[in-house]
Write a protein that holds these residues in place. Structure first.
Motif, PDB file in Angstrom:
ATOM      1  N   ILE A 111       0.868  -1.182   0.000  1.00 58.71           N
ATOM      2  CA  ILE A 111       0.000   0.000   0.000  1.00 58.71           C
ATOM      3  C   ILE A 111       0.903   1.229   0.000  1.00 58.71           C
ATOM      4  N   SER A 112       0.606   2.163  -0.872  1.00 62.59           N
ATOM      5  CA  SER A 112       1.395   3.381  -1.016  1.00 62.59           C
ATOM      6  C   SER A 112       1.530   4.130   0.303  1.00 62.59           C
ATOM      7  N   ARG A 113       2.708   4.718   0.516  1.00 58.54           N
ATOM      8  CA  ARG A 113       2.925   5.545   1.710  1.00 58.54           C
ATOM      9  C   ARG A 113       2.004   6.756   1.696  1.00 58.54           C
ATOM     10  N   LEU A 133     -10.233   3.063   9.680  1.00 63.74           N
ATOM     11  CA  LEU A 133      -9.884   3.397   8.291  1.00 63.74           C
ATOM     12  C   LEU A 133      -8.972   2.328   7.698  1.00 63.74           C
ATOM     13  N   TRP A 134      -7.978   1.896   8.486  1.00 62.59           N
ATOM     14  CA  TRP A 134      -7.067   0.865   7.976  1.00 62.59           C
ATOM     15  C   TRP A 134      -7.813  -0.434   7.708  1.00 62.59           C
ATOM     16  N   PRO A 140      -9.887  -4.997   1.059  1.00 59.87           N
ATOM     17  CA  PRO A 140      -9.724  -5.228  -0.392  1.00 59.87           C
ATOM     18  C   PRO A 140      -8.251  -5.395  -0.801  1.00 59.87           C
ATOM     19  N   ALA A 141      -7.355  -4.697  -0.100  1.00 60.95           N
ATOM     20  CA  ALA A 141      -5.940  -4.842  -0.415  1.00 60.95           C
ATOM     21  C   ALA A 141      -5.462  -6.257  -0.090  1.00 60.95           C
ATOM     22  N   GLY A 146      -3.617 -11.421  -1.638  1.00 54.38           N
ATOM     23  CA  GLY A 146      -3.652 -12.778  -1.113  1.00 54.38           C
ATOM     24  C   GLY A 146      -2.928 -12.910   0.212  1.00 54.38           C
ATOM     25  N   ARG A 147      -2.704 -11.768   0.895  1.00 50.38           N
ATOM     26  CA  ARG A 147      -1.970 -11.757   2.179  1.00 50.38           C
ATOM     27  C   ARG A 147      -2.934 -11.339   3.276  1.00 50.38           C
ATOM     28  N   TRP A 148      -3.557 -12.302   3.923  1.00 48.99           N
ATOM     29  CA  TRP A 148      -4.537 -12.015   4.975  1.00 48.99           C
ATOM     30  C   TRP A 148      -3.902 -11.838   6.339  1.00 48.99           C
ATOM     31  N   SER A 149      -2.712 -12.334   6.536  1.00 52.23           N
ATOM     32  CA  SER A 149      -2.103 -12.243   7.863  1.00 52.23           C
ATOM     33  C   SER A 149      -1.505 -10.887   8.114  1.00 52.23           C
TER      34      SER A 149
END
Length: 149
Positions: A111-113, A133-134, A140-141, A146-149
């Motif tokens: 995710i972009s800074r 917010l996060w 969706p990110a 594919g990184r749920w952890s």
């Protein structure tokens, strides 16, 4: 200025320096470790000493009836400079910890800074708002990466 005012100012300065570093500096592993152990860890130590001191009676914590089981008891705790200082330090420590988690998680999900910065700022200023917010941005990110952890 009394000792609690000085401590209040010191914990605010620690948190501010840590948040500026988290938002603006490159996220080197050594920096993130320093923020976690020197920032969050030091705030937790200040909180713990204050809390234990207040509960043991070493530091006076408000007028009689100070306890965690009633709203009046909590109000009595926060009616003292000690109570405000340890309560505020609690917020600072947890918000910084959550901010570090958000930053690490966001970096791992690419995710972009620029997207991270307002979320981290919201976490610094209003902890649960930034976390919410996060969580909204993260879902969706996480699906895309594919990184749920």
């Amino acid at each position: 200025m009394n000792g609690w005012d000085q401590l209040f100012g010191a914990v605010n300065l620690i948190a501010l320096i840590a948040w500026v570093a988290l938002i603006l500096l490159p996220r080197w592993p050594a920096l993130l470790s320093a923020l976690l152990y020197l920032g969050v860890g030091l705030l937790c130590l200040v909180y713990t000493v204050g809390l234990v001191g207040a509960l043991s009676g070493v530091f006076p914590a408000g007028e009689g009836g100070a306890n965690f089981s009633t709203i009046e008891g909590v109000r009595a705790i926060f009616a003292s400079d000690l109570g405000v200082t340890i309560g505020w330090t609690h917020y600072l420590a947890f918000d910084l910890f959550i901010g570090i988690w958000i930053a690490r998680d966001a970096d791992a999900k690419h995710i972009s800074r620029l997207v991270q910065a307002p979320i981290l700022l919201a976490t610094f200023l209003a902890g649960p708002l930034g976390l919410l917010l996060w969580l909204i941005v993260r879902e969706p990110a996480a699906r895309r990466s594919g990184r749920w952890s």
